[in-house]
Design a protein around this motif. Structure first.
Motif, short mmCIF file in Angstrom:
data_model
loop_
_atom_site.label_atom_id
_atom_site.label_comp_id
_atom_site.label_asym_id
_atom_site.label_seq_id
_atom_site.Cartn_x
_atom_site.Cartn_y
_atom_site.Cartn_z
N GLY A 13 0.82 -1.21 0.00
CA GLY A 13 0.00 0.00 0.00
C GLY A 13 0.85 1.26 0.00
N GLY A 14 0.45 2.20 -0.84
CA GLY A 14 1.22 3.45 -0.97
C GLY A 14 0.36 4.68 -0.74
N GLY A 15 -0.59 4.56 0.21
CA GLY A 15 -1.32 5.76 0.66
C GLY A 15 -0.49 6.45 1.74
N GLY A 47 -7.04 9.28 -0.26
CA GLY A 47 -6.69 10.63 -0.69
C GLY A 47 -7.38 11.77 0.04
N VAL A 48 -8.11 11.51 1.11
CA VAL A 48 -8.50 12.62 1.98
C VAL A 48 -7.64 12.50 3.24
CG1 VAL A 48 -10.84 13.21 1.26
CG2 VAL A 48 -10.48 11.23 2.70
N GLY A 49 -7.72 13.48 4.10
CA GLY A 49 -6.88 13.44 5.29
C GLY A 49 -6.05 14.69 5.36
N GLU A 50 -6.72 15.80 5.24
CA GLU A 50 -5.99 17.07 5.16
C GLU A 50 -5.73 17.72 6.51
OE1 GLU A 50 -8.77 16.47 3.39
OE2 GLU A 50 -8.26 16.67 1.28
N ALA A 51 -6.41 17.24 7.55
CA ALA A 51 -6.23 17.89 8.85
C ALA A 51 -5.46 16.97 9.79
CB ALA A 51 -7.59 18.23 9.46
N THR A 52 -4.61 17.58 10.61
CA THR A 52 -3.76 16.79 11.50
C THR A 52 -3.87 17.33 12.93
OG1 THR A 52 -1.87 18.24 11.08
CG2 THR A 52 -2.13 16.34 9.63
N LYS A 199 -0.40 -5.03 -8.68
CA LYS A 199 -1.56 -5.40 -7.87
C LYS A 199 -1.28 -6.75 -7.20
CE LYS A 199 -5.84 -4.66 -9.65
NZ LYS A 199 -7.07 -5.04 -10.36
N VAL A 200 -1.50 -6.79 -5.87
CA VAL A 200 -1.33 -8.06 -5.17
C VAL A 200 -2.57 -8.91 -5.45
CG1 VAL A 200 -1.07 -9.15 -2.90
CG2 VAL A 200 -0.03 -6.91 -3.34
N VAL A 201 -2.35 -10.14 -5.95
CA VAL A 201 -3.50 -10.99 -6.27
C VAL A 201 -3.56 -12.24 -5.39
CG1 VAL A 201 -3.85 -10.21 -8.65
CG2 VAL A 201 -2.20 -12.06 -8.18
N SER A 360 -6.48 10.04 12.31
CA SER A 360 -6.02 8.86 11.59
C SER A 360 -4.52 8.91 11.25
CB SER A 360 -6.83 8.74 10.30
OG SER A 360 -7.00 7.43 9.95
N ILE A 361 -4.08 10.06 10.75
CA ILE A 361 -2.65 10.17 10.39
C ILE A 361 -1.81 10.04 11.66
CG2 ILE A 361 -0.89 11.73 9.45
CD1 ILE A 361 -3.01 12.69 7.43
N HIS A 362 -2.31 10.63 12.73
CA HIS A 362 -1.56 10.49 13.98
C HIS A 362 -1.46 9.03 14.42
CE1 HIS A 362 0.18 10.87 17.84
NE2 HIS A 362 -0.79 10.10 18.30
P1 FAD Z 1 -5.38 4.17 1.32
O1 FAD Z 1 -5.22 5.61 1.06
O2 FAD Z 1 -6.67 3.53 0.93
O3 FAD Z 1 -4.21 3.43 0.55
C1 FAD Z 1 -4.27 2.06 0.28
C2 FAD Z 1 -3.11 1.67 -0.59
O4 FAD Z 1 -3.13 0.27 -0.76
C3 FAD Z 1 -3.13 2.27 -1.99
O5 FAD Z 1 -1.84 2.66 -2.37
C4 FAD Z 1 -3.60 1.11 -2.86
O6 FAD Z 1 -3.11 1.21 -4.16
C5 FAD Z 1 -2.95 -0.05 -2.12
N1 FAD Z 1 -3.60 -1.32 -2.43
C6 FAD Z 1 -4.82 -1.75 -2.05
N2 FAD Z 1 -5.07 -2.98 -2.54
C7 FAD Z 1 -3.97 -3.34 -3.23
C8 FAD Z 1 -3.59 -4.47 -3.99
N3 FAD Z 1 -4.43 -5.50 -4.17
N4 FAD Z 1 -2.39 -4.48 -4.56
C9 FAD Z 1 -1.53 -3.44 -4.43
N5 FAD Z 1 -1.82 -2.34 -3.73
C10 FAD Z 1 -3.02 -2.28 -3.16
N6 FAD Z 1 -7.09 11.31 8.51
C11 FAD Z 1 -6.56 12.37 9.13
O7 FAD Z 1 -5.55 12.23 9.81
N7 FAD Z 1 -7.12 13.60 9.00
C12 FAD Z 1 -8.27 13.81 8.30
O8 FAD Z 1 -8.71 14.94 8.18
C13 FAD Z 1 -8.89 12.68 7.70
N8 FAD Z 1 -10.05 12.82 7.04
C14 FAD Z 1 -10.64 11.70 6.50
C15 FAD Z 1 -11.90 11.80 5.92
C16 FAD Z 1 -12.53 10.65 5.42
C17 FAD Z 1 -13.89 10.76 4.83
C18 FAD Z 1 -11.87 9.41 5.47
C19 FAD Z 1 -12.52 8.17 4.92
C20 FAD Z 1 -10.61 9.31 6.04
C21 FAD Z 1 -10.01 10.44 6.58
N9 FAD Z 1 -8.78 10.35 7.21
C22 FAD Z 1 -8.23 11.44 7.82
C23 FAD Z 1 -8.05 9.10 7.18
C24 FAD Z 1 -7.05 9.16 6.06
O9 FAD Z 1 -7.69 9.34 4.84
C25 FAD Z 1 -6.28 7.88 5.98
O10 FAD Z 1 -5.74 7.66 7.22
C26 FAD Z 1 -5.18 7.97 4.98
O11 FAD Z 1 -5.70 8.27 3.74
C27 FAD Z 1 -4.38 6.72 4.94
O12 FAD Z 1 -5.02 5.78 4.23
P2 FAD Z 1 -4.24 4.44 4.00
O13 FAD Z 1 -2.88 4.73 3.48
O14 FAD Z 1 -4.37 3.58 5.17
O15 FAD Z 1 -5.13 3.76 2.85
#
Ligand code: FAD
Length: 515
Positions: A13-15, A47-52, A199-201, A360-362
């Motif tokens: 995962g690269g979020g 791709g949301v998560g703009e506040a910390t 993509k992990v399958v 969440s980010i914290h």
């Molecule tokens: P994701 O962003 O979903 O990343 C998942 C990664 O896994 C992606 O790179 C994807 O490509 C990869 N992946 C998935 N399946 C596979 C596969 N089969 N093979 C290869 N790669 C795969 N947090 C805050 O701190 N402040 C905020 O203000 C805030 N607001 C939010 C508002 C909403 C409505 C939501 C839903 C969340 C919010 N968050 C907030 C949380 C924040 O968005 C997440 O913590 C942050 O985006 C991190 O997400 P993640 O990296 O865990 O997952």
């Protein structure tokens, strides 16, 4: 003899979670481990998560990234507080500001002195006596430098208030999470993290003990590792998909399960705080970035339809929309164990409390810190795993309670949603905290929990929980001494804020983004 040390870490995962983990681990562990990150741009990120919250500043410090550079690259602004509108009652507003409020005296917290003043003035007023101290009651936030700066849209970096013992400004960031993620990625790749697009399958488990042996990509490539970090988002590809760890639902305390988000042009000001405005069945955020506002309506799908939620969102924008509304679904709760065998879930894969108070980010940053503190070897000692899980659960549950407080402590009864929130059965610890505060004005930090007594205090007062008593030590001051103590703090705070530039001016001077 087999080398027990962990040499190969695989992050899926690269979020924000994936790149935050990669950046922090590579910074701390250097060449002791090889880190590989697999992500699929086809799947994409939340791709949301703009506040910390203020702890985010430790990340930039630890990575050696200059704060102004970070804010410039991520089009960031300053966050001093969250402004809660319409939560207690429609028309009510209060702040949860990050700085201290006032100053404790001896063994009694500041709120006890404030409560004594409040009670004396209120009883003077109700007895019809013209109070010697004037009729207006300074609210709790008159003693908070962050709150006063936020009210005037001002900001300066200020560790202390002049030469006084008052602590200064405590701040966090609003930023473009995708750009922040790119910054983390650059940092991680410079320290040797290898990124694989794919993509992990499939996930291969070791027959003998069910540990993860390797993952297989759509391309056919197999990636093996000693430790797997699941940052695959809500789907929890490894922790749930492969290891079937289980999930504890918290929907009965945190009922919102969807969000609709959109960017819009700014209104007139760039506020140094997040706005969280309660709606009929949820709440709406407005987060100011340098170039736009991020908006989102978080709601409970049992009480409002997607169309109605989108209409509410659009009707509360300050400027024209810049893109199309985007829908997200989530389920509040956490994995039964965030560390299972040789797999640790981070970010959304580990659980999701909900966006209120932006934790969440914290939580992912804190989880990586915990992992580094307890970094295992290939034996994956069960007591170490159990301790990691215990600490994580404690942090998540106390954070959950803090968020649930906002929903529960309401006088709103205008919709079924708010009526249900007000009457829901609370987690035991939260019910105790509320009762303790109501009866005695006391608020304590529970172990290493995330939110400080200052945060709990502001939200409890802001949501209308009014203590009936205060600490007897607060009666130790004469009335003249009490007036002097409180007036001095208010004056010091006011004077300090008066020296600060406008938030927008501060941005222009220090970290204005190029585009
Ligand atoms: P994701 O962003 O979903 O990343 C998942 C990664 O896994 C992606 O790179 C994807 O490509 C990869 N992946 C998935 N399946 C596979 C596969 N089969 N093979 C290869 N790669 C795969 N947090 C805050 O701190 N402040 C905020 O203000 C805030 N607001 C939010 C508002 C909403 C409505 C939501 C839903 C969340 C919010 N968050 C907030 C949380 C924040 O968005 C997440 O913590 C942050 O985006 C991190 O997400 P993640 O990296 O865990 O997952």
């Amino acid at each position: 003899m087999n080398d027990p040390r962990i040499r190969h870490v695989v992050i899926v995962g690269g979020g924000t979670a994936g790149w935050m983990t990669a950046a922090l681990l590579s910074q701390a562990l250097g060449s002791q481990v090889q880190i590989r990150l697999v992500e699929s741009s086809e799947i994409g990120i939340v791709g949301v998560g703009e506040a910390t919250i203020p702890q985010i500043r430790h990340v930039s410090k630890f990575l050696g990234i200059d704060e102004d550079e970070l804010l410039k690259a991520s089009r960031g602004t300053i966050k001093l507080a969250v402004q809660f509108n319409d939560w207690r009652r429609i028309g009510d507003t209060y702040l949860h500001a990050f700085s201290d409020v006032g100053l404790p005296l001896g063994l009694a917290g500041f709120q006890h002195y404030w409560l004594r003043d409040l009670q004396e003035r209120t009883s003077d007023a109700s007895a019809g006596a013209a109070s010697r101290r004037g009729n207006s009651v300074p609210d709790l936030w008159a003693y908070s430098i962050n709150a006063q700066a936020a009210n005037l849209n001002r900001f300066a970096r200020m560790d202390k208030v002049g030469d006084s013992p008052l602590t200064g400004i405590r701040y966090a960031y609003h930023f473009d999470a995708a750009r922040f993620g790119q910054l983390l990625r650059r940092h991680a790749e410079q320290r040797g993290v290898v990124r694989t697009e794919g993509k992990v399958v499939d996930v291969a488990l070791r027959e003998i003990d069910g540990f993860i042996e390797s993952i297989r990509l759509e391309s056919g490539e197999t990636v093996a590792g000693d430790l797997f970090i699941d940052c695959s988002g809500f789907r929890g590809l490894l922790i749930e998909g492969a290891l079937k760890t289980g999930y504890d639902s918290w929907q009965h305390w945190l009922p919102c399960d969807r969000a609709v988000v959109i960017a819009s042009e700014h209104g007139d000001t760039i506020r140094p705080y997040t706005q969280a405005s309660a709606q009929k069945a949820g709440w709406q955020w407005r987060i100011p970035l340098q170039h736009l506002d991020s908006n989102g309506h978080v709601y409970c799908s049992r009480h409002v339809s997607d169309d109605e939620a989108t209409a509410t969102l659009l009707s509360h924008l300050e400027g024209p929309a810049l893109d199309e509304p985007r829908q997200l679904r989530f389920h509040t709760g956490m994995r039964k164990n965030v560390w299972n065998r040789n797999c640790i879930a981070m970010g959304l894969a580990s659980g999701f409390i909900e966006p209120l108070e932006s934790t969440s980010i914290h939580l992912m940053q804190s989880a990586v810190g915990r992992l580094l503190t307890m970094f295992p070897d290939k034996n994956f000692d069960p007591s170490l795993v159990a301790e990691y899980n215990r600490q994580t659960r404690f942090e998540y549950e106390r954070t959950r309670d803090f968020i649930a407080l906002h929903y529960h402590a309401t006088e709103r009864d205008d919709t079924e949603f708010w009526r249900q929130c007000a009457t829901m059965e609370l987690p035991e610890g939260l019910a105790h905290r509320i009762e303790l505060f109501r009866q005695s004005g006391h608020v304590f930090r529970d172990g290493e929990e995330l939110f400080t007594p200052m945060g709990w205090l502001q939200v409890m007062i802001g949501q209308g929980i009014q203590p009936v008593r205060y600490h007897p030590l607060a009666d130790g001051l004469s009335q003249v001494q009490l007036d002097g103590f409180l007036t001095d703090i208010r004056t010091l705070v006011e004077r300090a804020v008066a020296t600060m530039p406008e938030h927008a001016e501060f941005i222009a001077r220090h970290f204005k983004a190029d585009s």
